[in-house]
Write a protein that holds these residues in place. Structure first.
Motif, mmCIF file in Angstrom:
data_model
loop_
_atom_site.group_PDB
_atom_site.id
_atom_site.type_symbol
_atom_site.label_atom_id
_atom_site.label_comp_id
_atom_site.label_asym_id
_atom_site.label_seq_id
_atom_site.Cartn_x
_atom_site.Cartn_y
_atom_site.Cartn_z
ATOM 1 N N TRP A 131 95.043 55.786 78.663
ATOM 2 C CA TRP A 131 94.666 54.848 77.588
ATOM 3 C C TRP A 131 94.726 55.536 76.228
ATOM 4 O O TRP A 131 94.995 54.910 75.214
ATOM 5 N N ASP A 254 100.388 36.538 66.310
ATOM 6 C CA ASP A 254 100.627 37.943 66.001
ATOM 7 C C ASP A 254 100.222 38.897 67.125
ATOM 8 O O ASP A 254 99.440 39.815 66.930
ATOM 9 N N CYS A 255 100.770 38.675 68.293
ATOM 10 C CA CYS A 255 100.538 39.607 69.399
ATOM 11 C C CYS A 255 101.662 40.649 69.472
ATOM 12 O O CYS A 255 101.465 41.758 69.943
ATOM 13 N N CYS A 258 102.084 44.599 68.427
ATOM 14 C CA CYS A 258 101.528 45.668 69.267
ATOM 15 C C CYS A 258 101.991 45.576 70.721
ATOM 16 O O CYS A 258 102.147 46.589 71.388
ATOM 17 N N HIS A 259 102.188 44.339 71.207
ATOM 18 C CA HIS A 259 102.593 44.165 72.614
ATOM 19 C C HIS A 259 104.035 43.665 72.686
ATOM 20 O O HIS A 259 104.395 42.922 73.594
ATOM 21 N N ASN A 272 91.755 47.597 68.103
ATOM 22 C CA ASN A 272 91.978 46.147 68.036
ATOM 23 C C ASN A 272 90.687 45.353 67.814
ATOM 24 O O ASN A 272 90.540 44.244 68.298
ATOM 25 N N LYS A 274 87.356 45.434 68.510
ATOM 26 C CA LYS A 274 86.384 44.947 69.502
ATOM 27 C C LYS A 274 84.956 45.315 69.132
ATOM 28 O O LYS A 274 84.018 44.686 69.585
ATOM 29 N N TYR A 297 93.039 52.884 71.238
ATOM 30 C CA TYR A 297 93.626 53.026 72.579
ATOM 31 C C TYR A 297 95.046 52.488 72.546
ATOM 32 O O TYR A 297 95.443 51.802 71.603
ATOM 33 N N ARG A 298 95.763 52.786 73.595
ATOM 34 C CA ARG A 298 97.121 52.242 73.689
ATOM 35 C C ARG A 298 97.068 50.730 73.898
ATOM 36 O O ARG A 298 96.242 50.237 74.649
ATOM 37 N N TYR A 311 89.895 43.475 81.821
ATOM 38 C CA TYR A 311 90.770 43.871 80.720
ATOM 39 C C TYR A 311 90.119 44.831 79.717
ATOM 40 O O TYR A 311 88.901 44.847 79.577
ATOM 41 N N MET A 312 90.976 45.547 79.025
ATOM 42 C CA MET A 312 90.651 46.604 78.050
ATOM 43 C C MET A 312 90.241 47.878 78.813
ATOM 44 O O MET A 312 89.940 47.827 79.987
ATOM 45 N N HIS A 313 90.202 49.003 78.087
ATOM 46 C CA HIS A 313 89.920 50.290 78.741
ATOM 47 C C HIS A 313 88.574 50.285 79.445
ATOM 48 O O HIS A 313 88.363 51.020 80.404
ATOM 49 N N TYR A 327 90.599 37.277 70.786
ATOM 50 C CA TYR A 327 91.583 37.359 69.692
ATOM 51 C C TYR A 327 91.511 36.138 68.775
ATOM 52 O O TYR A 327 91.895 36.192 67.614
ATOM 53 N N MET A 341 95.635 44.010 62.721
ATOM 54 C CA MET A 341 94.686 42.954 63.106
ATOM 55 C C MET A 341 94.504 42.093 61.855
ATOM 56 O O MET A 341 93.468 42.142 61.174
HETATM 57 C C1 HEC Z 1 96.828 45.695 66.378
HETATM 58 C C2 HEC Z 1 97.471 45.719 67.672
HETATM 59 C C3 HEC Z 1 97.200 44.558 68.623
HETATM 60 C C4 HEC Z 1 97.418 43.208 68.412
HETATM 61 C C5 HEC Z 1 97.915 42.528 67.140
HETATM 62 C C6 HEC Z 1 97.122 42.568 69.668
HETATM 63 N N1 HEC Z 1 96.713 43.485 70.598
HETATM 64 FE FE1 HEC Z 1 96.212 43.107 72.510
HETATM 65 N N2 HEC Z 1 95.639 45.065 72.736
HETATM 66 C C7 HEC Z 1 95.748 46.044 71.793
HETATM 67 C C8 HEC Z 1 95.097 47.244 72.245
HETATM 68 C C9 HEC Z 1 95.006 48.563 71.496
HETATM 69 C C10 HEC Z 1 94.590 46.945 73.521
HETATM 70 C C11 HEC Z 1 93.770 47.882 74.416
HETATM 71 C C12 HEC Z 1 92.402 48.046 73.797
HETATM 72 C C13 HEC Z 1 91.398 48.723 74.690
HETATM 73 O O1 HEC Z 1 91.677 48.988 75.836
HETATM 74 O O2 HEC Z 1 90.278 48.957 74.234
HETATM 75 C C14 HEC Z 1 94.959 45.560 73.798
HETATM 76 C C15 HEC Z 1 94.665 44.896 74.976
HETATM 77 C C16 HEC Z 1 95.098 43.617 75.285
HETATM 78 C C17 HEC Z 1 94.952 42.987 76.571
HETATM 79 C C18 HEC Z 1 94.308 43.633 77.809
HETATM 80 C C19 HEC Z 1 95.356 44.287 78.655
HETATM 81 C C20 HEC Z 1 94.789 45.037 79.821
HETATM 82 O O3 HEC Z 1 95.556 45.305 80.743
HETATM 83 O O4 HEC Z 1 93.604 45.385 79.839
HETATM 84 C C21 HEC Z 1 95.516 41.755 76.487
HETATM 85 C C22 HEC Z 1 95.623 40.721 77.594
HETATM 86 C C23 HEC Z 1 95.988 41.593 75.130
HETATM 87 N N3 HEC Z 1 95.716 42.757 74.431
HETATM 88 C C24 HEC Z 1 96.614 40.471 74.656
HETATM 89 C C25 HEC Z 1 96.903 40.271 73.303
HETATM 90 C C26 HEC Z 1 97.288 38.990 72.741
HETATM 91 C C27 HEC Z 1 97.463 37.709 73.530
HETATM 92 C C28 HEC Z 1 97.448 39.192 71.401
HETATM 93 C C29 HEC Z 1 97.766 38.162 70.343
HETATM 94 C C30 HEC Z 1 96.794 37.091 70.229
HETATM 95 C C31 HEC Z 1 97.160 40.588 71.131
HETATM 96 N N4 HEC Z 1 96.840 41.205 72.303
HETATM 97 C C32 HEC Z 1 97.234 41.197 69.889
HETATM 98 C C33 HEC Z 1 96.390 45.919 70.570
HETATM 99 C C34 HEC Z 1 96.742 44.712 69.982
#
Ligand code: HEC
Ligand code: HEC
Length: 384
Positions: A131, A254-255, A258-259, A272, A274, A297-298, A311-313, A327, A341
């Motif tokens: 992570w 705007d996902c 990062c993803h 992100n 939290k 985190y990644r 979900y999340m770390h 989100y 963000m």
């Molecule tokens: C600024 C970058 C960023 C944006 C924009 C972002 N994410 Fe994320 N996302 C992350 C990060 C970093 C994590 C892991 C955080 C952690 O583990 O604490 C994460 C985790 C997640 C996870 C959990 C995955 C897992 O396997 O645990 C999901 C599902 C997710 N994001 C969906 C979304 C969606 C849907 C959007 C758009 C609405 C979005 N993300 C926008 C950075 C981003």
């Protein structure tokens, strides 16, 4: 003189002919990775551990063999598949037979500091594993006294090979010893010949164990989700899935910053939004020492995300609905919140219920059902 030349030419011919003889030892067969046009060409494979069919096969056995723990009693078995389950995209998942909350525990009964990451498409990640990205090719070579392992070159913290020996000694995972594992594996009759096929001799040692398992893990590739079939023009998405896809890749939700990409991750690191208070010592700051990496985190790949909860770390969200709600309007600002963000001032993207449904429908198109039973990655049928 002329005869001498002829003679040596003749001897040379004999030698060459000898090489073609079936009794001469062949080396292991190179493993061919599939060329997937929308995935990166750059593969994360260390030069001293090229992938071979024989190495991958051995690695698959060891991946699933609980005796990797160095114990043989039924209660003390543990291997990679104890936490990384094929039916859950090689993540732990909620429906794990032992870890009911989805949070893994090691053989000593203690929890791992973070929730599990899935083992798919790792060969395409060149930006660090875990992570927090701690396992990275540019790390210095070292043995780790903290882990009571000798300062030998193969006890490094650089790649998937490293994660194998770390799992064996980690108090929160196998909590075992390298010597004991090597001993137990070398005494199981099926293994020494497999080590010979993969590495040229029957010797079982930790370097070979780590290399074989890493080879197998690198071959786990997931690109048969509905979304990937859609990219390949083999299927169409429903209206809701299409709307969800547009939202995902638009500035509006705007996902994708990062993803994004076809791996559904940039493999970059972000905060992100939290939390406003940070206590985890194993965030990105713990690796880089850069204060701006607090709570960072990644952004994990979202391939198979339907199966990889919690979900999340820290597993704080149980369902995709909870993630999307977060989100939408659950963001919390801190000095470390990443500028991407973008909707932090309104606590989130502010999605309608229909938009949330669409986004979740799209996230579910990322499930690769074929992977979950693919015999190439499954437990060998003759392994107990
Ligand atoms: C600024 C970058 C960023 C944006 C924009 C972002 N994410 Fe994320 N996302 C992350 C990060 C970093 C994590 C892991 C955080 C952690 O583990 O604490 C994460 C985790 C997640 C996870 C959990 C995955 C897992 O396997 O645990 C999901 C599902 C997710 N994001 C969906 C979304 C969606 C849907 C959007 C758009 C609405 C979005 N993300 C926008 C950075 C981003
Ligand atoms: C007790 C449960 C457990 C066992 C057993 C286990 N893992 Fe893991 N694995 C985890 C957890 C938890 C993480 C996330 C660690 C982190 O980043 O903090 C992880 C992360 C990983 C990662 C990093 C993935 C990424 O995307 O960065 C790899 C690779 C990995 N494990 C391989 C293995 C292998 C190979 C084995 C067998 C030798 C194994 N694991 C055994 C729980 C386990």
């Amino acid at each position: 003189m002329k005869n001498e030349i002829l003679l040596s030419a003749f001897l040379g011919f004999l030698l060459l002919a000898g090489c073609g003889d079936s009794e001469v030892q062949k080396g292991p067969t190179p493993y061919e990775f599939p060329g997937i046009f929308y995935f990166p060409k750059d593969l994360n494979i260390p030069e001293d551990n090229l992938t071979t069919e024989e190495g991958v096969l051995l690695g698959r056995y060891l991946f699933y063999d609980g005796r990797l723990s160095g114990r043989t009693h039924q209660d003390s078995l543990m291997s990679c598949s104890s936490c990384h389950l094929q039916q859950n995209g090689f993540d732990t998942g909620f429906d794990h037979p032992e870890f009911t909350s989805g949070r893994p525990r090691g053989l000593a009964g203690t929890f791992t500091p973070h929730y599990t990451l899935p083992l798919v498409n790792l060969v395409y990640n060149t930006n660090g594993y875990f992570w927090n990205g701690f396992i990275e090719a540019s790390n210095p070579q070292y043995g780790s006294e903290a882990h009571h392992v000798p300062a030998e070159p193969h006890f490094h913290m650089k790649n998937i090979e490293s994660i194998v020996w770390m799992t064996i000694v980690d108090p929160n995972e196998i909590n075992g010893s390298i010597e004991q594992t090597v001993q137990v594996i070398s005494e199981i009759p099926v293994y020494p010949p497999m080590f010979k096929d993969a590495f040229g001799s029957e010797e079982v040692n930790i370097e070979r164990i780590t290399k074989a398992i890493a080879q197998f893990v690198r071959t786990i590739i997931s690109n048969n989700s509905k979304y990937h079939q859609y990219i390949e023009g083999k299927t169409v998405l429903t209206e809701s899935e299409s709307r969800g896809m547009e939202l995902f890749f638009s500035e509006e939700a705007d996902c994708f910053h990062c993803h994004g990409g076809f791996l559904m991750s940039t493999y970059e690191f972000f905060n992100n939004a939290k939390d406003s208070v940070f206590t985890d010592p194993f965030d990105r700051f713990g690796v880089t020492g850069d204060i701006m990496h607090t709570g960072v985190y990644r952004a994990p790949s979202l391939i198979n995300v339907e199966l990889t909860g919690p979900y999340m770390h820290d597993g704080r969200f149980k369902t995709l609905r909870e993630v999307v709600d977060f989100y939408s309007d659950g963001l919390v600002i801190s000095p470390y919140t990443h500028p991407l963000m973008k909707y932090i001032s309104t606590n989130g993207v502010q999605m309608s219920e229909e938009q949330k449904d669409d986004l979740i429908a799209f996230l579910k198109t990322l499930t690769d059902h074929q992977l979950l039973t693919d015999p190439r990655y499954a437990k060998p049928s003759d392994l107990n």
